[in-house]
Write a protein that holds these residues in place. Structure first.
Motif, PDB file in Angstrom:
ATOM      1  N   ILE A  18       0.928  -1.173  -0.078  1.00  0.00           N
ATOM      2  CA  ILE A  18      -0.137  -0.124  -0.035  1.00  0.00           C
ATOM      3  C   ILE A  18       0.988   1.317  -0.008  1.00  0.00           C
ATOM      4  O   ILE A  18       1.816   1.534   0.871  1.00  0.00           O
ATOM      5  CB  ILE A  18      -0.960   0.125   1.080  1.00  0.00           C
ATOM      6  N   GLU A  19       0.849   2.019  -0.913  1.00  0.00           N
ATOM      7  CA  GLU A  19       1.472   3.447  -1.037  1.00  0.00           C
ATOM      8  C   GLU A  19       0.997   4.331  -0.454  1.00  0.00           C
ATOM      9  O   GLU A  19      -0.347   4.496  -0.199  1.00  0.00           O
ATOM     10  CB  GLU A  19       1.726   3.593  -2.644  1.00  0.00           C
ATOM     11  N   PRO A  20       1.848   5.451   0.175  1.00  0.00           N
ATOM     12  CA  PRO A  20       1.269   6.305   0.859  1.00  0.00           C
ATOM     13  C   PRO A  20       0.226   7.287  -0.185  1.00  0.00           C
ATOM     14  O   PRO A  20       0.772   7.327  -1.372  1.00  0.00           O
ATOM     15  CB  PRO A  20       2.427   7.099   1.474  1.00  0.00           C
ATOM     16  N   GLY A  21      -0.512   7.949   0.581  1.00  0.00           N
ATOM     17  CA  GLY A  21      -1.095   9.110  -0.194  1.00  0.00           C
ATOM     18  C   GLY A  21      -2.608   8.675  -0.591  1.00  0.00           C
ATOM     19  O   GLY A  21      -3.328   9.484  -1.377  1.00  0.00           O
ATOM     20  N   ASN A  22      -2.911   7.446  -0.477  1.00  0.00           N
ATOM     21  CA  ASN A  22      -4.204   7.121  -1.166  1.00  0.00           C
ATOM     22  C   ASN A  22      -5.490   7.885  -0.645  1.00  0.00           C
ATOM     23  O   ASN A  22      -6.438   8.128  -1.284  1.00  0.00           O
ATOM     24  CB  ASN A  22      -4.487   5.509  -0.980  1.00  0.00           C
ATOM     25  N   TRP A  23      -5.458   8.028   0.757  1.00  0.00           N
ATOM     26  CA  TRP A  23      -6.517   8.838   1.249  1.00  0.00           C
ATOM     27  C   TRP A  23      -6.576  10.267   0.828  1.00  0.00           C
ATOM     28  O   TRP A  23      -7.691  10.726   0.377  1.00  0.00           O
ATOM     29  CB  TRP A  23      -6.238   8.941   2.846  1.00  0.00           C
ATOM     30  N   PRO A  58       4.032  14.881   9.074  1.00  0.00           N
ATOM     31  CA  PRO A  58       3.469  14.587   7.709  1.00  0.00           C
ATOM     32  C   PRO A  58       1.978  14.816   7.437  1.00  0.00           C
ATOM     33  O   PRO A  58       1.408  14.894   8.452  1.00  0.00           O
ATOM     34  CB  PRO A  58       3.921  13.037   7.807  1.00  0.00           C
ATOM     35  N   SER A  59       1.793  15.008   6.357  1.00  0.00           N
ATOM     36  CA  SER A  59       0.224  15.477   5.779  1.00  0.00           C
ATOM     37  C   SER A  59      -0.436  14.024   5.852  1.00  0.00           C
ATOM     38  O   SER A  59      -0.099  13.185   5.464  1.00  0.00           O
ATOM     39  CB  SER A  59       0.169  15.850   4.476  1.00  0.00           C
ATOM     40  N   ARG A  60      -1.786  14.034   6.561  1.00  0.00           N
ATOM     41  CA  ARG A  60      -2.545  13.001   6.366  1.00  0.00           C
ATOM     42  C   ARG A  60      -2.877  12.704   5.034  1.00  0.00           C
ATOM     43  O   ARG A  60      -3.234  11.475   4.712  1.00  0.00           O
ATOM     44  CB  ARG A  60      -3.889  13.341   7.222  1.00  0.00           C
ATOM     45  N   LEU A  61      -2.811  13.544   4.071  1.00  0.00           N
ATOM     46  CA  LEU A  61      -3.215  13.435   2.862  1.00  0.00           C
ATOM     47  C   LEU A  61      -2.103  12.761   1.642  1.00  0.00           C
ATOM     48  O   LEU A  61      -2.439  12.260   0.774  1.00  0.00           O
ATOM     49  CB  LEU A  61      -3.581  14.761   1.758  1.00  0.00           C
ATOM     50  N   GLU A  62      -0.877  12.450   2.437  1.00  0.00           N
ATOM     51  CA  GLU A  62       0.082  12.006   1.743  1.00  0.00           C
ATOM     52  C   GLU A  62       0.658  10.661   2.604  1.00  0.00           C
ATOM     53  O   GLU A  62       1.769  10.365   2.160  1.00  0.00           O
ATOM     54  CB  GLU A  62       1.128  12.885   1.436  1.00  0.00           C
ATOM     55  N   CYS A  63      -0.004  10.072   3.190  1.00  0.00           N
ATOM     56  CA  CYS A  63       0.574   9.275   4.240  1.00  0.00           C
ATOM     57  C   CYS A  63      -0.067   7.754   4.149  1.00  0.00           C
ATOM     58  O   CYS A  63      -1.182   7.558   3.390  1.00  0.00           O
ATOM     59  CB  CYS A  63       0.543   9.657   5.701  1.00  0.00           C
ATOM     60  N   CYS A  64       0.381   6.686   4.623  1.00  0.00           N
ATOM     61  CA  CYS A  64      -0.146   5.541   5.078  1.00  0.00           C
ATOM     62  C   CYS A  64      -0.510   5.577   6.511  1.00  0.00           C
ATOM     63  O   CYS A  64       0.025   6.230   7.022  1.00  0.00           O
ATOM     64  CB  CYS A  64       0.500   4.408   4.874  1.00  0.00           C
ATOM     65  N   TYR A  65      -1.643   4.804   6.940  1.00  0.00           N
ATOM     66  CA  TYR A  65      -2.308   5.037   8.161  1.00  0.00           C
ATOM     67  C   TYR A  65      -2.000   3.521   8.695  1.00  0.00           C
ATOM     68  O   TYR A  65      -2.397   2.503   8.169  1.00  0.00           O
ATOM     69  CB  TYR A  65      -3.646   5.391   8.317  1.00  0.00           C
ATOM     70  N   LEU A  93       7.715  -0.425   5.314  1.00  0.00           N
ATOM     71  CA  LEU A  93       8.639  -0.736   4.641  1.00  0.00           C
ATOM     72  C   LEU A  93      10.014  -0.055   5.046  1.00  0.00           C
ATOM     73  O   LEU A  93      11.132  -0.516   4.984  1.00  0.00           O
ATOM     74  CB  LEU A  93       8.379  -0.652   3.256  1.00  0.00           C
ATOM     75  N   TYR A  94       9.863   1.390   5.275  1.00  0.00           N
ATOM     76  CA  TYR A  94      10.884   2.213   5.508  1.00  0.00           C
ATOM     77  C   TYR A  94      10.789   3.047   7.007  1.00  0.00           C
ATOM     78  O   TYR A  94       9.778   3.663   7.064  1.00  0.00           O
ATOM     79  CB  TYR A  94      11.194   3.371   4.674  1.00  0.00           C
ATOM     80  N   THR A  95      11.705   2.766   8.092  1.00  0.00           N
ATOM     81  CA  THR A  95      11.693   2.946   9.117  1.00  0.00           C
ATOM     82  C   THR A  95      12.030   4.618   9.600  1.00  0.00           C
ATOM     83  O   THR A  95      12.001   5.116  10.348  1.00  0.00           O
ATOM     84  CB  THR A  95      11.993   2.063  10.119  1.00  0.00           C
ATOM     85  N   ASP A  96      12.765   5.131   8.657  1.00  0.00           N
ATOM     86  CA  ASP A  96      13.167   6.585   8.554  1.00  0.00           C
ATOM     87  C   ASP A  96      12.553   7.698   7.983  1.00  0.00           C
ATOM     88  O   ASP A  96      13.120   8.600   7.743  1.00  0.00           O
ATOM     89  CB  ASP A  96      14.843   6.508   7.964  1.00  0.00           C
ATOM     90  N   THR A  97      11.534   7.495   7.736  1.00  0.00           N
ATOM     91  CA  THR A  97      10.474   8.374   7.158  1.00  0.00           C
ATOM     92  C   THR A  97       9.862   9.189   8.198  1.00  0.00           C
ATOM     93  O   THR A  97       9.607   8.714   9.525  1.00  0.00           O
ATOM     94  CB  THR A  97       9.366   7.809   6.215  1.00  0.00           C
ATOM     95  N   PRO A  98       9.405  10.374   7.790  1.00  0.00           N
ATOM     96  CA  PRO A  98       8.551  11.219   8.957  1.00  0.00           C
ATOM     97  C   PRO A  98       7.257  10.379   9.349  1.00  0.00           C
ATOM     98  O   PRO A  98       6.741   9.778   8.472  1.00  0.00           O
ATOM     99  CB  PRO A  98       8.249  12.456   8.228  1.00  0.00           C
ATOM    100  N   PRO A 142       5.481   3.240   2.237  1.00  0.00           N
ATOM    101  CA  PRO A 142       4.609   2.184   1.918  1.00  0.00           C
ATOM    102  C   PRO A 142       4.693   1.132   3.206  1.00  0.00           C
ATOM    103  O   PRO A 142       5.426   1.035   4.005  1.00  0.00           O
ATOM    104  CB  PRO A 142       5.324   1.602   0.814  1.00  0.00           C
ATOM    105  N   ILE A 143       3.371   0.312   3.102  1.00  0.00           N
ATOM    106  CA  ILE A 143       3.422  -0.557   4.196  1.00  0.00           C
ATOM    107  C   ILE A 143       3.039  -1.809   3.162  1.00  0.00           C
ATOM    108  O   ILE A 143       2.449  -1.936   2.318  1.00  0.00           O
ATOM    109  CB  ILE A 143       2.337  -0.269   5.015  1.00  0.00           C
ATOM    110  N   ARG A 144       3.350  -2.874   3.690  1.00  0.00           N
ATOM    111  CA  ARG A 144       3.408  -4.428   3.225  1.00  0.00           C
ATOM    112  C   ARG A 144       2.178  -5.075   4.135  1.00  0.00           C
ATOM    113  O   ARG A 144       2.275  -5.075   5.368  1.00  0.00           O
ATOM    114  CB  ARG A 144       4.577  -5.061   3.263  1.00  0.00           C
ATOM    115  N   ILE A 145       1.331  -5.531   3.341  1.00  0.00           N
ATOM    116  CA  ILE A 145       0.202  -6.363   3.828  1.00  0.00           C
ATOM    117  C   ILE A 145       1.000  -7.746   4.449  1.00  0.00           C
ATOM    118  O   ILE A 145       1.707  -8.431   3.693  1.00  0.00           O
ATOM    119  CB  ILE A 145      -0.920  -6.881   2.948  1.00  0.00           C
ATOM    120  N   LEU A 146       0.945  -8.192   5.866  1.00  0.00           N
ATOM    121  CA  LEU A 146       1.533  -9.466   6.221  1.00  0.00           C
ATOM    122  C   LEU A 146       0.378 -10.629   5.926  1.00  0.00           C
ATOM    123  O   LEU A 146       0.756 -11.712   5.556  1.00  0.00           O
ATOM    124  CB  LEU A 146       2.026  -9.386   7.487  1.00  0.00           C
TER     125      LEU A 146
END
Length: 170
Positions: A18-23, A58-65, A93-98, A142-146
């Motif tokens: 899931i890529e950031p920004g879908n919301w 970070p903007s709620r409009l550009e993130c994953c939740y 996926l990336y732990t060093d992002t805002p 991005p986040i990955r479905i486990l």
């Protein structure tokens, strides 16, 4: 790597990204005749307060939740407008992002009679990280479905979820 939980309206397979920004994409597509005024207003106020007072967040409009526990995901899913969402265990996926940790209940005032007048203060409380009883985590990653952990999905339920206390010890 630590796992979290995410609610999504569609069945997804393990490994899906899931890529950031879908919301933000969804909110920007709202049209006046769809009747989503309250949601668009809420997100506009949250974004305006963030830009003015919390520009490092970070903007709620550009993130994953994500949320930190199955119990919080279940609470979110049980809201009247969220019952069609499925719950997934996910990893970042990336732990060093805002990121930002806030209480999502500040985004949903209970009493509609004060919604307009109080939304700016609710936004400030959200961005200050107050409350955090119903924690959500915004990430610019991005986040990955486990796996799907939602028994309401015929295609991806995990009947053993959540694990029983004694099963965790094994």
């Amino acid at each position: 790597m630590q796992s979290f939980f995410h609610c999504a309206p569609i069945p997804l397979r393990a490994g899906s990204i899931i890529e950031p920004g879908n919301w933000g994409r969804i909110v920007r597509l709202y049209q006046p005749n769809f009747g989503n005024y309250a949601v668009a207003f809420r997100e506009k106020v949250l974004e305006e307060i963030r830009l003015k007072e919390f520009p490092h967040k970070p903007s709620r409009l550009e993130c994953c939740y994500m949320v930190p526990s199955y119990e919080i995901a279940k609470t979110y899913q049980n809201r009247a407008d969220s019952r069609t969402l499925l719950i997934y265990e996910v990893e970042l996926l990336y732990t060093d992002t805002p990121n930002h940790i806030g209480d999502w209940t500040y985004c949903y005032p209970v009493d509609d009679s004060y919604y307009f007048d109080e939304m700016e203060e609710c936004a400030r409380q959200y961005w200050r990280g107050e409350g955090v009883g119903n924690t959500e985590i915004l990430v610019n990653s991005p986040i990955r479905i486990l796996r799907c952990v939602d028994a309401s999905s015929p295609r991806c339920p995990d009947p053993a979820y959540p694990p029983k206390p004694d099963a965790r010890k094994k």
